[in-house]
Design a protein around this motif. Structure first.
Motif, PDB file in Angstrom:
ATOM      1  N   ALA A  18      33.694 -40.877 -83.830  1.00 17.87           N
ATOM      2  CA  ALA A  18      33.283 -42.218 -84.247  1.00 17.87           C
ATOM      3  C   ALA A  18      34.089 -42.685 -85.461  1.00 17.87           C
ATOM      4  CB  ALA A  18      31.791 -42.236 -84.550  1.00 17.87           C
ATOM      5  N   TRP A  75      29.769 -45.173 -82.097  1.00 15.28           N
ATOM      6  CA  TRP A  75      29.145 -43.936 -81.621  1.00 15.28           C
ATOM      7  C   TRP A  75      28.739 -44.061 -80.153  1.00 15.28           C
ATOM      8  CZ3 TRP A  75      27.961 -40.646 -86.005  1.00 15.28           C
ATOM      9  CH2 TRP A  75      27.615 -39.347 -85.629  1.00 15.28           C
ATOM     10  N   LEU A 116      21.727 -40.984 -80.776  1.00 12.71           N
ATOM     11  CA  LEU A 116      23.028 -40.533 -81.254  1.00 12.71           C
ATOM     12  C   LEU A 116      23.084 -39.006 -81.200  1.00 12.71           C
ATOM     13  CD1 LEU A 116      22.408 -43.357 -82.770  1.00 12.71           C
ATOM     14  CD2 LEU A 116      24.240 -42.653 -84.304  1.00 12.71           C
ATOM     15  N   GLU A 158      31.074 -35.640 -82.450  1.00 15.73           N
ATOM     16  CA  GLU A 158      30.747 -37.048 -82.239  1.00 15.73           C
ATOM     17  C   GLU A 158      30.967 -37.874 -83.507  1.00 15.73           C
ATOM     18  OE1 GLU A 158      28.278 -34.444 -79.508  1.00 15.73           O
ATOM     19  OE2 GLU A 158      28.744 -34.490 -81.656  1.00 15.73           O
TER      20      GLU A 158
END
Length: 253
Positions: A154, A232, A239, A150
């Motif tokens: 991002a 994100w 998150l 992730e």
């Protein structure tokens, strides 16, 4: 003995700076190490090398089971922290890829989330095998490609800079275990954070901000952080950050 490479010197400094507060941020490391210990099962009366011991958390765990433990780490400040925690009786500064131990000198090599920093995983495993006595065990956990996915995704929406290290694929890691009688497994763990600052603070707190090529991660620009936060993909307002964990247990013959 091979010379310590410059990037390993930087690794040692990075983790040394994180030593004092490392345990506050090391939830992933504890979860991984506990699973690795469970794969090995309880042991008593063994000599255990805790390779990449950090603050000595698992040195203390193995000692509590009645084992003699040698705590080894590349970072002198981590070893000092392990000593201040009274983790064991023997502390050794050294590199996993050139262990400062004789052949067949320990009953177990235990290495939790350390070998991903090695230059050559097969060499590291060969070193573990060399210093382990016949009938002993080598237990290793490491991170594989797909970890921090992730964060990588991002960043790709913010710029084209290099902000993260690359990890070996699970296939490449599994291949390194093939020469030995072993058991290999993989698991995925996803942590969730309320905000970006908490996530980045935790990564920095466990020394994960080090880049192999030595370039600065570039996390200081406020506008850059704002773009990273906006890029994100959230899960129920939080998150997510995922880790691909690989576990290998080698049975020394």
């Amino acid at each position: 003995m091979l010379p310590v490479t410059s990037h390993k010197q930087r690794i040692a400094r990075t983790f040394g700076r994180a030593a004092a507060n490392y345990d506050q941020h090391a939830g992933l490391q504890r979860a991984s190490g506990q699973h690795l210990m469970a794969l090995v099962g309880p042991r008593s009366g063994w000599t255990v090398l805790d390779a990449g011991c950090g603050t000595g958390w698992f040195s203390r765990s193995w000692r509590a089971q009645g084992n003699q433990v040698v705590a080894l780490d590349l970072a002198p400040d981590m070893l000092a922290q392990a000593r201040s925690n009274d983790s064991t009786c023997a502390y050794l500064a050294g590199d996993i890829e050139q262990l400062p131990l004789g052949e067949a000198s320990v009953d177990m090599c235990f290495s939790n989330l350390a070998v991903q920093w090695c230059d050559d995983l097969p060499r590291a495993l060969a070193e573990f095998y060399r210093v382990t006595r016949p009938g002993g065990v080598i237990a290793v956990s490491t991170l594989a490609d797909g970890s921090l996915m992730e964060l990588r995704q991002a960043w790709s929406k913010v710029d084209q800079g290099v902000h993260l290290n690359r990890f070996l694929t699970s296939m490449a890691i599994a291949q390194a275990f093939v020469p030995y009688r072993h058991h290999f497994s993989a698991a995925r763990l996803t942590l969730e954070y309320p905000q970006l600052s908490a996530l980045l603070h935790e990564l920095k707190g466990v020394g994960a901000g080090h880049l192999r090529d030595g370039r600065a991660p570039g996390l200081t620009s406020r506008s850059c952080l704002q773009r990273l936060d906006a890029a994100w993909t959230r899960h129920q307002g939080k998150l997510p950050l995922s880790y691909q964990l690989n576990y290998g247990v080698i049975y020394r013959e």
